[in-house]
Design a protein around this motif. Structure first.
Motif, PDB file in Angstrom:
ATOM      1  N   PHE A   1       0.844  -1.195   0.000  1.00  0.00           N
ATOM      2  CA  PHE A   1       0.000   0.000   0.000  1.00  0.00           C
ATOM      3  C   PHE A   1       0.882   1.249   0.000  1.00  0.00           C
ATOM      4  CE2 PHE A   1      -2.453  -3.358   1.963  1.00  0.00           C
ATOM      5  CZ  PHE A   1      -3.725  -3.204   1.425  1.00  0.00           C
ATOM      6  N   ARG A   2       0.336   2.344  -0.520  1.00  0.00           N
ATOM      7  CA  ARG A   2       1.020   3.624  -0.498  1.00  0.00           C
ATOM      8  C   ARG A   2      -0.033   4.734  -0.481  1.00  0.00           C
ATOM      9  NH1 ARG A   2       1.065   1.646  -5.624  1.00  0.00           N
ATOM     10  NH2 ARG A   2       0.297   3.009  -7.275  1.00  0.00           N
ATOM     11  N   ALA A   3       0.305   5.860   0.094  1.00  0.00           N
ATOM     12  CA  ALA A   3      -0.603   7.014   0.127  1.00  0.00           C
ATOM     13  C   ALA A   3       0.237   8.268   0.258  1.00  0.00           C
ATOM     14  CB  ALA A   3      -1.592   6.907   1.284  1.00  0.00           C
ATOM     15  N   GLY A   4      -0.172   9.334  -0.450  1.00  0.00           N
ATOM     16  CA  GLY A   4       0.628  10.542  -0.388  1.00  0.00           C
ATOM     17  C   GLY A   4      -0.011  11.715  -1.093  1.00  0.00           C
ATOM     18  N   PHE A   5       0.816  12.720  -1.320  1.00  0.00           N
ATOM     19  CA  PHE A   5       0.399  13.958  -1.991  1.00  0.00           C
ATOM     20  C   PHE A   5       1.498  14.350  -2.961  1.00  0.00           C
ATOM     21  CE2 PHE A   5       0.251  18.596  -2.386  1.00  0.00           C
ATOM     22  CZ  PHE A   5      -1.083  18.783  -2.732  1.00  0.00           C
ATOM     23  N   ARG A   6       1.099  14.706  -4.202  1.00  0.00           N
ATOM     24  CA  ARG A   6       2.087  15.078  -5.213  1.00  0.00           C
ATOM     25  C   ARG A   6       1.669  16.329  -5.946  1.00  0.00           C
ATOM     26  NH1 ARG A   6       0.600   9.710  -7.897  1.00  0.00           N
ATOM     27  NH2 ARG A   6      -1.367  10.155  -8.932  1.00  0.00           N
ATOM     28  N   THR A   7       2.680  17.083  -6.311  1.00  0.00           N
ATOM     29  CA  THR A   7       2.509  18.265  -7.151  1.00  0.00           C
ATOM     30  C   THR A   7       3.596  18.230  -8.203  1.00  0.00           C
ATOM     31  OG1 THR A   7       4.014  19.748  -5.977  1.00  0.00           O
ATOM     32  CG2 THR A   7       1.795  19.501  -5.058  1.00  0.00           C
ATOM     33  N   GLY A   8       3.681  19.304  -8.977  1.00  0.00           N
ATOM     34  CA  GLY A   8       4.787  19.399  -9.909  1.00  0.00           C
ATOM     35  C   GLY A   8       6.117  19.606  -9.232  1.00  0.00           C
ATOM     36  N   LYS A   9       6.084  20.077  -7.952  1.00  0.00           N
ATOM     37  CA  LYS A   9       7.331  20.323  -7.236  1.00  0.00           C
ATOM     38  C   LYS A   9       7.818  19.117  -6.446  1.00  0.00           C
ATOM     39  CE  LYS A   9       6.563  25.290  -6.462  1.00  0.00           C
ATOM     40  NZ  LYS A   9       6.409  26.324  -5.404  1.00  0.00           N
ATOM     41  N   PHE A  10       6.877  18.399  -5.850  1.00  0.00           N
ATOM     42  CA  PHE A  10       7.310  17.335  -4.956  1.00  0.00           C
ATOM     43  C   PHE A  10       6.271  16.216  -4.923  1.00  0.00           C
ATOM     44  CE2 PHE A  10       4.845  20.250  -2.322  1.00  0.00           C
ATOM     45  CZ  PHE A  10       4.005  19.392  -1.622  1.00  0.00           C
ATOM     46  N   ASP A  11       6.715  15.080  -4.383  1.00  0.00           N
ATOM     47  CA  ASP A  11       5.855  13.923  -4.145  1.00  0.00           C
ATOM     48  C   ASP A  11       6.234  13.393  -2.772  1.00  0.00           C
ATOM     49  OD1 ASP A  11       4.289  11.686  -4.186  1.00  0.00           O
ATOM     50  OD2 ASP A  11       5.130  10.819  -6.014  1.00  0.00           O
ATOM     51  N   LEU A  12       5.273  13.397  -1.852  1.00  0.00           N
ATOM     52  CA  LEU A  12       5.503  12.958  -0.473  1.00  0.00           C
ATOM     53  C   LEU A  12       4.532  11.825  -0.177  1.00  0.00           C
ATOM     54  CD1 LEU A  12       6.701  13.412   2.411  1.00  0.00           C
ATOM     55  CD2 LEU A  12       4.841  15.059   2.772  1.00  0.00           C
ATOM     56  N   PHE A  13       5.050  10.623   0.130  1.00  0.00           N
ATOM     57  CA  PHE A  13       4.138   9.504   0.375  1.00  0.00           C
ATOM     58  C   PHE A  13       4.741   8.502   1.363  1.00  0.00           C
ATOM     59  CE2 PHE A  13       6.705   8.257  -3.255  1.00  0.00           C
ATOM     60  CZ  PHE A  13       6.946   6.890  -3.096  1.00  0.00           C
ATOM     61  N   GLY A  14       3.853   7.770   2.010  1.00  0.00           N
ATOM     62  CA  GLY A  14       4.235   6.670   2.875  1.00  0.00           C
ATOM     63  C   GLY A  14       3.895   5.348   2.206  1.00  0.00           C
ATOM     64  N   TRP A  15       4.586   4.308   2.579  1.00  0.00           N
ATOM     65  CA  TRP A  15       4.374   3.006   1.939  1.00  0.00           C
ATOM     66  C   TRP A  15       4.538   1.877   2.954  1.00  0.00           C
ATOM     67  CZ3 TRP A  15       9.017   0.698   2.833  1.00  0.00           C
ATOM     68  CH2 TRP A  15      10.159   1.517   2.857  1.00  0.00           C
ATOM     69  N   ILE A  16       3.885   0.782   2.649  1.00  0.00           N
ATOM     70  CA  ILE A  16       4.021  -0.436   3.438  1.00  0.00           C
ATOM     71  C   ILE A  16       3.993  -1.612   2.471  1.00  0.00           C
ATOM     72  CG2 ILE A  16       1.524  -0.454   3.903  1.00  0.00           C
ATOM     73  CD1 ILE A  16       2.210  -1.857   6.569  1.00  0.00           C
ATOM     74  N   ARG A  17       4.984  -2.471   2.579  1.00  0.00           N
ATOM     75  CA  ARG A  17       5.127  -3.617   1.679  1.00  0.00           C
ATOM     76  C   ARG A  17       5.044  -4.906   2.476  1.00  0.00           C
ATOM     77  NH1 ARG A  17       9.872   0.004  -0.578  1.00  0.00           N
ATOM     78  NH2 ARG A  17       8.579   1.417  -1.829  1.00  0.00           N
ATOM     79  N   ASN A  18       4.469  -5.903   1.853  1.00  0.00           N
ATOM     80  CA  ASN A  18       4.095  -7.122   2.579  1.00  0.00           C
ATOM     81  C   ASN A  18       3.303  -6.711   3.826  1.00  0.00           C
ATOM     82  OD1 ASN A  18       3.802  -9.759   3.436  1.00  0.00           O
ATOM     83  ND2 ASN A  18       5.960 -10.038   4.013  1.00  0.00           N
TER      84      ASN A  18
END
Length: 833
Positions: A777-794
Motif C-alpha cells: 500500500f502507499r498514500a501521499g500527496f504530489r505536485t509538480g514540485k514534490f511527491d511525499l508519500f508513505g508506503w508499506i510492503r508485505n
C-alpha cells in the motif's frame, strides 16, 4: 573516498533541504499500472492510451507489436518501490527471479531460461538483459539498483532476429532517460524500518548548443533480515551504490552520439540460509542430519522455525559485487527512410564472495568461494530502412567474453565427523579432513558473432507479415584445473588424485579425502554454427483490435562444463560430459490485443506453447561412472499456457490493472534426472545403460536403502515456476492543496500471488515451496514540485520462502531455507526541479 563517505554524500545530495528552492517541472506525474504513460505525459484517458516502445528496435505502439510484451514506466517503478529486477517479478507474473547471491542468480520467463540449482560459467542465459541496447551476459552484473529508468519492457518468447544476443525465453529491455537540452533534475530520499535508507539523484541539462549530459546516482542501505547468533550481527543486508553518466553530442541534425558510463558496487553482509526442515533420505541413519548433529555435544541450531530468521553460520560471509562499463551509441539518420545505429560497449564484473556452504554453525566447510572476474566486449551494428509498405532491420553482432575464476574450497575440523562414515575410525580423527584444500583455476573465452534481419511487410493496410532470420556462430574455450591437497597419514601434504597408482593413492587418509573431492584437469571446447528464424503475423480486425500469431525456431548455444565432470574407473575426466548440446526450440504463440471505451481500457490475451529439445539441465547420475552433478541435456521440455493483462483508466482520478498467467512447464522426457533428496544417499544401484539400472529402489526416505543412479522425471514440473501467478493493483487520486501547493492526494494498492513451485532440479517432497500473496500500500500527496508519500510492503507480514535447497552432500536430510522479506514500511520524499 571510502564507500561509507560516498554513500553519505549521495544521501545528503538527495535530501529535501538541498533542492528546497528548486524550480518545479512543467506538469505533475500521474502513476498508473504497467501500461502507464511515460513520465511527463498526460494520463492515458486524455492521450488515447498510446504507449511507445522499442521492443522491435523501432518506435511503435505496444498494442501493435505482435509479441507478448509488458511495459512498466519509470514512474510506476518509483511509486511501487521496484528498484531492482527481483522486485520486478511482482509486476510481471511469468517472470521468475531466484538468487542465493549475485553469482548464483537465475532469471526465467515462463519457466525456462537457466538451469536451476547450479552455477556454471560455461552456459548461456535464456533470458537476455539489455540496458540502453547493451547486452549484459552475466545475470550477476545486472543485479544493480535501477536509477533514472524511463521504462522496462519484458518480452516473452524467443528473441534473436532483432536483438544482439540470441535468447530462447525472452528479454528484459531497460531504457534509461536520455540527456536533455532543457535543465531538469530530481532527488529522492526514502527511509523505513530495518534501518532502510535510499537516496537517488539525477541532473540533466545542456553543456553547449550541441552537448547535453545526465548524471545519476543511487545508494541503498538496509539492515539484514537474518540474525546470526554466532557473530551477533544481522546478515542478508542491502548495501549498494551506483553512479551513471551519459553525454549526448548532436554532431549535426541527423547524427547523434551518446557516450555512457556506469559503476555499481554491492557489498552487503551476505549470504546465508537458515534451518528449514529435516527430510529423511536413504543414507544410513547414523549419517543423516539428526545423528550428525548429535556427534557434536552441546550443538543445536538456534531455531528450527525458519521464520524466526535465525542462523549460526561460522564461516566468513561476503558478497562483494562490483560491475560497470562504458558504451558509445551512434545513431545516423541517413535520410528520412534509412537509419544506421552502432552500439559499442565494454563491461566488467568483479565478484568477491565468502560463503558457508554447510549451512550450520559447525566448521565442516570453512571456505567455498569462487572469486570471478569478467571482461565483456560487444559491438552491434543495425540498419533500418522504411519503405513503401514495408520496413526492414538488418544487423550484425559481435561478442567476446573472458572469465577467470580462482576458486577455493577448504574443509575444517568438523569435516571428518560430518562427511566420513562413523563406522570408520577415521571419522573420529579431525585431522583426516581438516584443511583439505581445493584450489580451482577456471577459465572461459567465449566468442559469438551473428547476422540477423527482420522484415515487416504490410500486405494490406490491415495485414502485416514479419519474417526474421539469424545466423550465429559460437566458440567456447575453457579450462578446469582443480588441485586438491590434504594431509596424509604420515603428516605430509599430498595431492589428492583420482588416478590409481598416483603418489599416496592407497594411503587411508588420502583415500578418505578422495571420496570428498579429488584433483581434476580438462580443457573443454565447443564451437558451432546455428540458424534460427521466426514468422509473425498481425491482423487489425478493427481500429483497436489486433490479433497475431508467431512461430519461432530458436536455439540456445551449446556450453561447456566448468564445475568438474564425472571420472571413469581410472580417474580420468569423462570428456563426453564436458560439453552440452545446443537447445533447439519450437515456439508457437497467438494472441489478441484490444482497447475499448475510448481507449480507457486495455485487454490483451496470449496463448503459448514452447517445445525444447536437448534442454540444458542440471543432472546427477552414474551412467558414466562416478556419481556427480553437472550440466547435461534433458531430451525434451515443454512450457505452455496463457497470459492475460487488463488495465483501465476511466478518468484521470482512477486507474487499475490486473495480470495473470497459467504456466504448465514440465519435463516431457528426462529419464536421467538427478534423484531428489528422499531417494538419494543410499546404496547406488548400478547403471546398465543411458537410462536404465538394475535392482529395486527402496521407498523414499528408507534409511540404508537402495538409491537409483538417476530417476525418470518425465511428466514432472520444471523447477522455479508456479502454475498460477497474478498481479493486480489500483490507484485513486483527488485534487487538493497541501503546504499551499495545489496537487493530488492519492492512495494506491498493489498485490501479487503465485502458487506453489518446486525448488529442486527434480521435484522433491521436501523442497516444494508453498504459494503466497504479497500486498503493498502507499498514500501521499504530489505536485509538480514534490511527491511525499508513505508506503508499506508485505503489509500483512506474510511468511513465505524464496528458496529451499538440500544441505551439504544433498542427502543428509538438512533442508536449508531462504526466507522472504517481512513487513517493511517507510516514507519517501521526491523533489523535481
Amino acid at each position: 573516498m571510502s564507500l561509507a563517505v560516498l554513500k553519505g554524500v549521495l544521501l545528503l545530495a538527495a535530501s529535501p533541504q538541498v533542492f528546497a528552492a528548486a524550480e518545479p517541472p512543467r506538469v505533475p506525474v500521474p502513476v498508473a499500472s504497467s501500461a502507464t504513460a511515460e513520465e511527463g505525459k498526460e494520463p492515458e484517458a486524455q492521450q488515447g492510451g498510446d504507449i511507445t516502445v522499442t521492443a522491435r528496435r523501432r518506435e511503435e505502439n505496444v498494442q501493435q507489436v505482435p509479441i507478448a510484451v509488458s511495459v512498466v514506466s519509470g514512474a510506476t517503478l518509483d511509486a511501487q518501490g521496484t528498484y531492482n529486477i527481483s522486485r520486478l517479478t511482482q509486476l510481471t507474473p511469468t517472470l521468475q527471479f531466484y538468487s542465493q547471491n549475485p553469482r548464483n542468480t537465475f532469471i526465467n520467463i515462463r519457466g525456462i531460461g537457466a538451469p536451476f540449482g547450479l552455477t556454471n560459467d560455461g552456459f548461456e542465459q535464456g533470458v537476455g538483459i539489455y540496458i540502453d541496447d547493451v547486452y549484459y551476459n552475466r545475470i550477476a552484473s545486472a543485479t544493480l539498483d535501477f536509477v533514472d529508468v524511463e521504462r522496462i519492457e519484458t518480452l516473452r518468447g524467443p528473441q534473436g532476429t532483432l536483438y544482439g544476443k540470441n535468447t530462447t525465453a525472452g528479454a528484459i529491455n531497460i531504457t534509461t532517460r536520455a540527456p536533455s537540452f532543457d535543465f531538469e533534475g530530481k532527488a529522492e530520499v526514502s527511509v523505513g524500518n530495518l534501518d532502510f535508507k535510499q537516496g537517488k539523484v539525477s541532473v540533466s541539462g545542456p553543456l553547449s548548443e550541441n552537448l547535453a549530459t545526465r548524471l545519476s546516482a543511487t545508494v541503498t542501505d538496509r539492515r539484514g533480515t537474518l540474525y546470526n547468533t554466532r557473530t551477533g550481527q544481522y546478515i542478508q543486508s542491502q548495501d549498494s551504490v551506483g553512479v551513471r553518466g551519459s553525454l549526448l553530442w548532436k554532431v549535426k541534425p541527423d547524427l547523434d552520439i551518446t557516450l555512457s558510463g556506469d559503476w555499481n558496487l554491492q557489498d552487503p553482509i551476505c549470504c546465508a540460509f537458515s534451518y528449514g526442515s529435516y527430510g529423511p533420505t536413504q543414507r544410513v541413519a547414523n549419517r543423516q542430519y539428526p545423528a550428525l548433529v548429535s556427534y557434536f555435544p552441546g550443538y543445536a541450531v538456534p531455531s528450527t522455525n525458519p521464520y524466526d530468521r535465525l542462523t549460526d553460520v561460522d564461516a566468513q560471509l561476503r558478497a562483494r559485487n562490483e560491475h560497470g562499463g562504458l558504451s558509445a551509441r551512434l545513431v545516423w539518420e541517413i535520410d528520412g527512410a534509412n537509419t544506421l545505429t552502432s552500439i559499442t560497449a565494454w563491461r566488467y564484473w568483479d565478484w568477491q564472495p565468502a560463503n558457508d556452504r554447510d549451512y550450520t554453525g559447525l566448521p565442516v566447510y570453512t571456505k567455498v568461494n569462487n572469486p570471478t572476474k569478467q571482461d565483456q566486449y560487444t559491438q552491434e551494428l543495425r540498419y533500418n530502412h522504411q519503405g513503401n509498405g514495408f520496413d526492414l532491420t538488418l544487423g550484425l553482432f559481435g561478442f567476446h567474453q573472458k572469465i577467470r575464476t580462482s576458486g577455493i574450497q577448504e574443509t575444517g575440523t568438523a569435516a571428518s565427523k560430518w562427511l566420513l562414515n562413523p563406522t570408520s575410525a577415521l571419522s573420529n580423527n579431525p585431522a583426516v579432513l581438516n584443511n583439505v584444500l581445493a584450489l580451482n583455476d577456471i577459465r572461459l573465452d567465449n566468442t559469438s558473432v551473428a547476422a540477423f534481419g527482420k522484415l515487416n511487410w504490410e500486405v494490406t493496410d490491415r495485414f502485416t507479415v514479419s519474417p526474421g532470420i539469424r545466423i550465429n556462430y559460437d566458440k567456447k574455450d575453457g579450462l578446469y584445473n582443480s588441485v586438491v591437497t590434504g594431509t596424509a597419514s604420515n603428516g605430509t601434504r599430498q595431492v589428492v588424485s583420482a588416478v590409481p597408482g598416483s603418489p599416496s593413492y592407497n594411503d587411508p587418509w588420502t583415500a578418505a579425502q578422495r571420496g570428498i573431492q579429488a584433483s581434476q584437469f580438462f580443457e573443454p571446447k565447443f564451437s558451432a554454427w546455428n540458424a534460427s528464424y521466426d514468422l509473425n503475423l498481425r491482423y487489425e480486425v478493427a481500429r483497436d483490435i489486433n490479433v497475431y500469431a508467431t512461430y519461432a525456431r530458436a536455439f540456445k548455444t551449446g556450453g561447456i562444463n566448468l564445475n568438474g565432470v564425472p571420472a571413469d574407473a581410472n580417474g580420468a575426466p569423462i570428456l563426453a560430459a564436458a560439453t552440452i548440446k545446443p537447445e533447439k526450440v519450437d515456439h508457437f504463440e497467438a494472441g489478441i490485443k484490444t482497447q475499448f471505451w475510448d481507449r480507457r481500457a486495455t485487454f490483451n490475451l496470449t496463448g503459448f506453447w514452447t517445445d525444447i529439445k536437448d534442454f540444458q539441465a542440471n543432472v546427477s547420475n552414474g551412467q558414466f561412472g562416478t556419481v556427480r552433478g553437472y550440466l547435461a541435456n534433458a531430451e525434451k521440455v515443454r512450457s505452455r499456457g496463457f497470459e492475460a493483462d487488463f488495465s483501465v483508466r476511466p478518468s484521470a482520478r482512477f486507474n487499475a490493472y490486473a495480470s495473470g498467467a497459467f504456466t504448465d512447464a514440465e519435463y516431457v522426457k528426462f529419464c536421467d534426472a538427478p534423484p531428489p533428496p528422499e531417494l538419494s544417499g543410499g546404496t547406488t544401484l548400478p547403471a546398465t545403460g543411458p537410462c536404465t539400472f538394475s535392482g529395486t529402489v527402496s521407498a523414499p526416505g528408507t534409511s540404508g536403502g537402495n538409491s537409483p543412479p538417476f530417476v525418470d522425471a518425465s511428466g514432472q514440473d520444471l523447477p522455479g515456476v508456479s502454475k498460477w501467478a497474478f498481479s493486480w493493483g489500483a490507484e485513486a487520486n483527488k485534487e487538493g492543496r497541501l503546504f499551499g501547493e495545489g496537487g493530488q492526494f492519492y492512495v494506491g494498492y498493489d498485490g501479487s500471488y503465485r502458487s506453489d513451485w518446486s525448488s529442486n532440479p527434480t521435484p522433491s517432497i521436501y523442497t516444494q515451496v508453498e504459494g503466497y500473496s504479497i500486498h503493498n500500500f502507499r498514500a501521499g500527496f504530489r505536485t509538480g514540485k514534490f511527491d511525499l508519500f508513505g508506503w508499506i510492503r508485505n503489509a500483512f507480514d506474510q511468511d513465505y520462502i524464496d528458496l529451499l535447497l538440500a544441505g551439504t552432500g544433498g542427502n543428509t536430510g538438512l533442508i536449508a531455507a531462504q526466507v522472504g522479506d517481512p513487513r517493511t514500511f517507510g516514507g519517501t520524499v521526491k523533489l523535481n526541479f
